[in-house]
Design a protein around this motif. Structure first.
Motif, mmCIF file in Angstrom:
data_model
loop_
_atom_site.group_PDB
_atom_site.id
_atom_site.type_symbol
_atom_site.label_atom_id
_atom_site.label_comp_id
_atom_site.label_asym_id
_atom_site.label_seq_id
_atom_site.Cartn_x
_atom_site.Cartn_y
_atom_site.Cartn_z
ATOM 1 N N ALA A 1 -7.477 3.651 -2.963
ATOM 2 C CA ALA A 1 -6.811 2.937 -1.870
ATOM 3 C C ALA A 1 -5.918 3.893 -1.091
ATOM 4 O O ALA A 1 -5.906 3.875 0.150
ATOM 5 C CB ALA A 1 -6.008 1.763 -2.416
ATOM 6 N N ALA A 2 -5.179 4.728 -1.790
ATOM 7 C CA ALA A 2 -4.299 5.687 -1.126
ATOM 8 C C ALA A 2 -5.108 6.682 -0.298
ATOM 9 O O ALA A 2 -4.761 6.974 0.856
ATOM 10 C CB ALA A 2 -3.442 6.416 -2.153
ATOM 11 N N ALA A 3 -6.197 7.184 -0.869
ATOM 12 C CA ALA A 3 -7.040 8.140 -0.136
ATOM 13 C C ALA A 3 -7.648 7.495 1.106
ATOM 14 O O ALA A 3 -7.657 8.086 2.193
ATOM 15 C CB ALA A 3 -8.143 8.672 -1.058
ATOM 16 N N ARG A 4 -8.137 6.272 0.959
ATOM 17 C CA ARG A 4 -8.740 5.558 2.096
ATOM 18 C C ARG A 4 -7.684 5.284 3.168
ATOM 19 O O ARG A 4 -7.950 5.424 4.363
ATOM 20 C CB ARG A 4 -9.364 4.244 1.613
ATOM 21 N N ALA A 5 -6.485 4.920 2.749
ATOM 22 C CA ALA A 5 -5.402 4.659 3.700
ATOM 23 C C ALA A 5 -5.045 5.934 4.467
ATOM 24 O O ALA A 5 -4.771 5.878 5.673
ATOM 25 C CB ALA A 5 -4.186 4.112 2.971
ATOM 26 N N ARG A 6 -5.078 7.059 3.777
ATOM 27 C CA ARG A 6 -4.809 8.330 4.460
ATOM 28 C C ARG A 6 -5.916 8.647 5.458
ATOM 29 O O ARG A 6 -5.644 9.110 6.567
ATOM 30 C CB ARG A 6 -4.648 9.462 3.443
ATOM 31 N N GLU A 7 -7.171 8.382 5.086
ATOM 32 C CA GLU A 7 -8.293 8.595 6.005
ATOM 33 C C GLU A 7 -8.141 7.768 7.282
ATOM 34 O O GLU A 7 -8.474 8.214 8.363
ATOM 35 C CB GLU A 7 -9.621 8.203 5.339
ATOM 36 N N LEU A 8 -7.636 6.537 7.107
ATOM 37 C CA LEU A 8 -7.479 5.624 8.237
ATOM 38 C C LEU A 8 -6.169 5.853 8.998
ATOM 39 O O LEU A 8 -5.910 5.188 9.995
ATOM 40 C CB LEU A 8 -7.532 4.169 7.751
ATOM 41 N N GLY A 9 -5.344 6.745 8.482
ATOM 42 C CA GLY A 9 -4.072 7.018 9.136
ATOM 43 C C GLY A 9 -3.012 5.949 8.903
ATOM 44 O O GLY A 9 -2.057 5.838 9.664
ATOM 45 N N LEU A 10 -3.186 5.169 7.845
ATOM 46 C CA LEU A 10 -2.228 4.116 7.546
ATOM 47 C C LEU A 10 -0.990 4.632 6.838
ATOM 48 O O LEU A 10 0.082 4.044 6.939
ATOM 49 C CB LEU A 10 -2.882 3.033 6.670
ATOM 50 N N ILE A 11 -1.144 5.739 6.097
ATOM 51 C CA ILE A 11 -0.017 6.376 5.430
ATOM 52 C C ILE A 11 -0.135 7.876 5.652
ATOM 53 O O ILE A 11 -1.230 8.397 5.868
ATOM 54 C CB ILE A 11 0.051 6.054 3.918
ATOM 55 N N ALA A 12 1.003 8.529 5.611
ATOM 56 C CA ALA A 12 1.032 9.980 5.826
ATOM 57 C C ALA A 12 0.486 10.723 4.604
ATOM 58 O O ALA A 12 0.630 10.234 3.477
ATOM 59 C CB ALA A 12 2.461 10.429 6.105
ATOM 60 N N LEU B 1 0.832 -1.207 0.000
ATOM 61 C CA LEU B 1 0.000 0.000 0.000
ATOM 62 C C LEU B 1 0.868 1.258 0.000
ATOM 63 O O LEU B 1 0.619 2.186 -0.771
ATOM 64 C CB LEU B 1 -0.928 -0.007 1.209
ATOM 65 N N ALA B 2 1.892 1.291 0.839
ATOM 66 C CA ALA B 2 2.771 2.464 0.894
ATOM 67 C C ALA B 2 3.469 2.692 -0.443
ATOM 68 O O ALA B 2 3.567 3.836 -0.906
ATOM 69 C CB ALA B 2 3.797 2.286 2.010
ATOM 70 N N LEU B 3 3.933 1.614 -1.058
ATOM 71 C CA LEU B 3 4.604 1.751 -2.355
ATOM 72 C C LEU B 3 3.637 2.224 -3.434
ATOM 73 O O LEU B 3 3.965 3.110 -4.231
ATOM 74 C CB LEU B 3 5.235 0.417 -2.763
ATOM 75 N N LEU B 4 2.447 1.652 -3.470
ATOM 76 C CA LEU B 4 1.468 2.046 -4.488
ATOM 77 C C LEU B 4 1.017 3.486 -4.279
ATOM 78 O O LEU B 4 0.849 4.231 -5.247
ATOM 79 C CB LEU B 4 0.270 1.100 -4.474
ATOM 80 N N ALA B 5 0.832 3.870 -3.024
ATOM 81 C CA ALA B 5 0.416 5.245 -2.731
ATOM 82 C C ALA B 5 1.502 6.243 -3.125
ATOM 83 O O ALA B 5 1.200 7.382 -3.482
ATOM 84 C CB ALA B 5 0.076 5.387 -1.251
ATOM 85 N N THR C 1 -1.691 -9.731 -6.234
ATOM 86 C CA THR C 1 -2.527 -10.427 -5.253
ATOM 87 C C THR C 1 -2.705 -9.561 -4.011
ATOM 88 O O THR C 1 -3.827 -9.397 -3.507
ATOM 89 C CB THR C 1 -1.914 -11.786 -4.879
ATOM 90 N N HIS C 2 -1.607 -8.998 -3.505
ATOM 91 C CA HIS C 2 -1.706 -8.116 -2.336
ATOM 92 C C HIS C 2 -2.583 -6.906 -2.652
ATOM 93 O O HIS C 2 -3.388 -6.480 -1.804
ATOM 94 C CB HIS C 2 -0.323 -7.653 -1.889
ATOM 95 N N THR C 3 -2.433 -6.372 -3.856
ATOM 96 C CA THR C 3 -3.233 -5.211 -4.253
ATOM 97 C C THR C 3 -4.716 -5.563 -4.285
ATOM 98 O O THR C 3 -5.555 -4.808 -3.783
ATOM 99 C CB THR C 3 -2.772 -4.694 -5.635
ATOM 100 N N ARG C 4 -5.040 -6.725 -4.835
ATOM 101 C CA ARG C 4 -6.443 -7.164 -4.867
ATOM 102 C C ARG C 4 -6.992 -7.295 -3.449
ATOM 103 O O ARG C 4 -8.105 -6.847 -3.158
ATOM 104 C CB ARG C 4 -6.560 -8.487 -5.625
ATOM 105 N N HIS C 5 -6.209 -7.879 -2.544
ATOM 106 C CA HIS C 5 -6.652 -8.024 -1.157
ATOM 107 C C HIS C 5 -6.826 -6.659 -0.494
ATOM 108 O O HIS C 5 -7.782 -6.447 0.260
ATOM 109 C CB HIS C 5 -5.651 -8.870 -0.368
ATOM 110 N N LEU C 6 -5.915 -5.740 -0.777
ATOM 111 C CA LEU C 6 -6.041 -4.383 -0.245
ATOM 112 C C LEU C 6 -7.342 -3.737 -0.710
ATOM 113 O O LEU C 6 -8.064 -3.136 0.093
ATOM 114 C CB LEU C 6 -4.890 -3.507 -0.745
ATOM 115 N N PHE C 7 -7.610 -3.836 -1.995
ATOM 116 C CA PHE C 7 -8.825 -3.244 -2.534
ATOM 117 C C PHE C 7 -10.063 -3.811 -1.850
ATOM 118 O O PHE C 7 -10.983 -3.079 -1.495
ATOM 119 C CB PHE C 7 -8.921 -3.467 -4.047
ATOM 120 N N GLU C 8 -10.082 -5.121 -1.666
ATOM 121 C CA GLU C 8 -11.220 -5.763 -1.002
ATOM 122 C C GLU C 8 -11.366 -5.279 0.431
ATOM 123 O O GLU C 8 -12.455 -4.942 0.883
ATOM 124 C CB GLU C 8 -11.060 -7.281 -1.033
#
Length: 99
Positions: free
Chosen positions: A86-97, A44-48, A69-76
């Motif tokens: 995915a990047a926007a959602r991860a930022r909302e959740l505080g998973l990435i800066a 997720l960090a790399l893709l973001a 495969t990891h990307t598909r699981h992340l999306f799900e």
């Protein structure tokens, strides 16, 4: 014959509905950062950060198919359909800066 002419269309319709269903988040699946594995967080960090699948695979020393495969699981798990979502959602959740 009639069956031959409609069979491909039926397969496409069935495949299309199966594909749509597969992309939807699974019922009861937690949509939170805690549901992600450590490797999924790395991907997720790399893709973001804008890494391509191949670049992420090289950085993690895995196959591009493993990254997919990891990307598909992340999306799900995040309930999204695209890398940017995915990047926007991860930022909302505080998973990435934020960027």
């Amino acid at each position: 014959s009639w069956a031959c002419a409609t069979a491909p269309k039926r397969r496409r319709e069935r495949a299309s509905s199966t594909f749509s269903e597969a992309r939807a988040p699974a019922p009861g699946l937690p949509v939170a950062g805690e549901a992600l594995t450590a490797r999924e967080r790395e991907v997720l960090a790399l893709l973001a950060a804008g890494a391509t699948t191949k670049a992420a695979a090289r950085a993690l020393d895995v196959s591009p198919n493993t990254v997919k495969t990891h990307t598909r699981h992340l999306f799900e798990k995040l309930g999204v359909r695209t890398r940017s979502e995915a990047a926007a959602r991860a930022r909302e959740l505080g998973l990435i800066a934020p960027p």
